[in-house]
Design a protein around this motif. Sequence first.
Motif, PDB file in Angstrom:
ATOM      1  N   HIS A 177      -4.499   1.208  -2.110  1.00 12.96           N
ATOM      2  CA  HIS A 177      -4.251  -0.193  -1.800  1.00 12.96           C
ATOM      3  C   HIS A 177      -3.743  -0.943  -3.026  1.00 12.96           C
ATOM      4  CE1 HIS A 177      -6.148   0.258   2.110  1.00 12.96           C
ATOM      5  NE2 HIS A 177      -7.109   0.933   1.515  1.00 12.96           N
ATOM      6  N   ASP A 193     -16.224   3.282   1.576  1.00 16.05           N
ATOM      7  CA  ASP A 193     -15.194   3.564   0.571  1.00 16.05           C
ATOM      8  C   ASP A 193     -15.513   2.861  -0.742  1.00 16.05           C
ATOM      9  OD1 ASP A 193     -13.795   5.104   2.382  1.00 16.05           O
ATOM     10  OD2 ASP A 193     -12.388   3.518   2.934  1.00 16.05           O
ATOM     11  N   ALA A 194     -15.950   1.605  -0.643  1.00 17.68           N
ATOM     12  CA  ALA A 194     -16.288   0.842  -1.849  1.00 17.68           C
ATOM     13  C   ALA A 194     -17.521   1.431  -2.544  1.00 17.68           C
ATOM     14  CB  ALA A 194     -16.544  -0.620  -1.487  1.00 17.68           C
ATOM     15  N   GLU A 237      -4.026  -4.165  -3.557  1.00 19.03           N
ATOM     16  CA  GLU A 237      -4.936  -5.217  -3.985  1.00 19.03           C
ATOM     17  C   GLU A 237      -5.864  -4.712  -5.076  1.00 19.03           C
ATOM     18  OE1 GLU A 237      -8.213  -8.317  -2.060  1.00 19.03           O
ATOM     19  OE2 GLU A 237      -7.199  -6.856  -0.807  1.00 19.03           O
ATOM     20  N   PRO A 251     -14.781   0.407   5.262  1.00 18.79           N
ATOM     21  CA  PRO A 251     -14.416  -0.154   3.959  1.00 18.79           C
ATOM     22  C   PRO A 251     -15.600  -0.228   3.000  1.00 18.79           C
ATOM     23  CG  PRO A 251     -14.489  -1.887   5.618  1.00 18.79           C
ATOM     24  CD  PRO A 251     -14.615  -0.587   6.346  1.00 18.79           C
ATOM     25  N   SER A 280      -9.507  -2.765  -4.949  1.00 17.06           N
ATOM     26  CA  SER A 280      -9.746  -2.137  -3.648  1.00 17.06           C
ATOM     27  C   SER A 280      -9.921  -0.632  -3.795  1.00 17.06           C
ATOM     28  CB  SER A 280      -8.588  -2.428  -2.691  1.00 17.06           C
ATOM     29  OG  SER A 280      -8.505  -3.793  -2.403  1.00 17.06           O
ATOM     30  N   TRP A 284     -10.269  -5.409   7.775  1.00 18.14           N
ATOM     31  CA  TRP A 284     -10.809  -6.081   6.586  1.00 18.14           C
ATOM     32  C   TRP A 284     -12.293  -6.364   6.757  1.00 18.14           C
ATOM     33  CZ3 TRP A 284     -10.907 -11.835   5.382  1.00 18.14           C
ATOM     34  CH2 TRP A 284     -11.078 -12.064   4.014  1.00 18.14           C
ATOM     35  N   ASN A 285     -13.035  -6.282   5.654  1.00 20.90           N
ATOM     36  CA  ASN A 285     -14.464  -6.566   5.691  1.00 20.90           C
ATOM     37  C   ASN A 285     -14.692  -8.068   5.541  1.00 20.90           C
ATOM     38  OD1 ASN A 285     -17.257  -6.456   5.604  1.00 20.90           O
ATOM     39  ND2 ASN A 285     -17.331  -5.731   3.479  1.00 20.90           N
ATOM     40  N   ASP A 315      -9.750   3.319  -2.692  1.00 19.22           N
ATOM     41  CA  ASP A 315      -8.848   4.138  -1.881  1.00 19.22           C
ATOM     42  C   ASP A 315      -9.474   4.401  -0.517  1.00 19.22           C
ATOM     43  OD1 ASP A 315      -7.160   4.273  -4.050  1.00 19.22           O
ATOM     44  OD2 ASP A 315      -7.718   6.323  -4.610  1.00 19.22           O
ATOM     45  N   THR A 316      -8.601   4.544   0.495  1.00 15.89           N
ATOM     46  CA  THR A 316      -9.065   4.917   1.833  1.00 15.89           C
ATOM     47  C   THR A 316      -8.692   6.372   2.091  1.00 15.89           C
ATOM     48  OG1 THR A 316      -8.771   2.663   2.676  1.00 15.89           O
ATOM     49  CG2 THR A 316      -8.899   4.439   4.296  1.00 15.89           C
ATOM     50  N   ASP A 370       0.843  -1.195   0.000  1.00 11.03           N
ATOM     51  CA  ASP A 370       0.000   0.000   0.000  1.00 11.03           C
ATOM     52  C   ASP A 370       0.878   1.245   0.000  1.00 11.03           C
ATOM     53  OD1 ASP A 370      -2.158  -1.646   0.119  1.00 11.03           O
ATOM     54  OD2 ASP A 370      -2.712  -1.161   2.189  1.00 11.03           O
TER      55      ASP A 370
END
Length: 543
Positions: A223, A201-202, A225, A198, A228, A289-290, A230-231, A166
């Motif tokens: 991220h 964000d999604a 991954e 999360p 994914s 993590w979700n 961004d946060t 990340d």
Amino acid sequence: MRKGAKAAVVGVVFVGMLGGAGYGTFNLVDALNGDDAGAAGAEAEVRKSGPPTDGEVKQASRDFFAAWEKNEPAEAAALTNNSAKAGPLLTSYGESARITGVKITPGTASGATVPFTVRATVSYDGKSKPLSYASRLTVVRGVTTGKALVDWRPAVVHPALKGMDDTLVTAEAKAPPIEAVDRDGGVVTKEKYPSLSPILDALRAKYGEKAGGVAGVEMVVRHAEEGSADTPLLTIVEGEAGKLPTTLSARAQAAAEKAVMKYPQSSVVAVRPSTGEVLAVANNRTDGWNAAFLGQAAPGSTMKIVSAAAFIDHGVTTASGPAPCPPEATWQSQTFHNLKGLDPNENATLSESFARSCNTAFVKYADDLKVDTLTAEARDGFGIGPVWSTGVPTFDGSVPASGGPDTAAALIGQGQVQMNPLTMASVTATAMTGAFRQPVIVPQSLDGRELAKARGLAPGTVQQLRSMMNRTATSGTAAQVMAGLGGRIGAKTGSAETDGNATSNSWFTGYRDDVAAAALVQDGGHGSDAAGPLVAAVLRAGG
């Protein structure tokens, strides 16, 4: 360490040897000439071992902080035990993240761990905002060098950095901000419901533009991954939020958030069986993590809902029909046992073996099913197999047609079967209503996406599943947890063994009127021990 940096360090050492009134030169020459005294003087420093001393912890952290503050990423990375990973992230800190004026204040060390605070400035296109946060580092002994080094983790740089690759970026946001609202129009925020971070964000990444917002400028965690979102960490230029409707229930979400805090590494999901709407989703995990939506874990005996349906639909037995519960059962050379303390009953019915969660009763019927029978039941009856479109990324369950001992293991939720609280809440909702309604967290009408479909269950199968789940909730393994809940209720407990862990994962799923919920607590033990109270709390709150 980069080659150039390494050469610079070597050069400094050599100059130091030439200094000091020629002492280094004298010893080097004498050593080359074989002088014993000179050789003793030039003897290499003995590599240290054992935990770093307090002095080493202080010095190593101080040196690392100094290099970080001076924006010398290569030098700071060289003071860690993984310079190859530390270097790029520390470089991005000053470059792509646009962070300057770094001031680090260490706190009081606890052993080899040093807490610290960071104060800095983030700037973009003439706009600046102050940045402040807390983190910590741990000093360890280098394996090959014996030196005291910072144990590298991305979270050292910022606690929101979870993945090893990340990074931090300050730029115009990829998507406009959203104002998510629950089913009653109340605003849903990360501050009020941290578990939703999360998911929000999604949702922003997918629906920000559809919701009609305008993007701003932010510092975010990008991220590594794939897929994914961004946060966001800091807003430099405010965007304009678009309103996004969700199916969440503030009452159920609040109960779920509170419930998961009782157990670490826990997750819970609630859905409305009559519509498939997700009412609540909460996680309490150290990695953020979700797992409630994305987890992949053996569901243990909660899978017996699907297995029992397969028995009924294929004429193997019925709720009132035989399902003997011997102390052990062997299938293809693998012996299966029941939970400790469960008395055998060779005259048990399926309803009794289901309510008592007898493993051997289910394993004994493996010969009566084809390799793909459970797979087909999960797919056609419960919608486990088709890809779901909930509105955010999800893992939608897996019940592969596996042969050998895994055929029997799958009947009790072990082997290759993989589920999460979302999929098990959906299984429970389908068992209660007979209709598979794919879970959604934003209305389908928002984007017209295609939802997964499944045939569902025959009315006779539904009636028997409800009867068995009600028996479990009122006089079986779930009775203590479900006590005091009125209305139509049903439940199933589960515990799943995992490789290398002495304690099983705790699973529980249940329904009350028009709410179905499922929970998983890693290393939580029996289903009624940990996961059960989470589900009961959410069911008690209602939707």
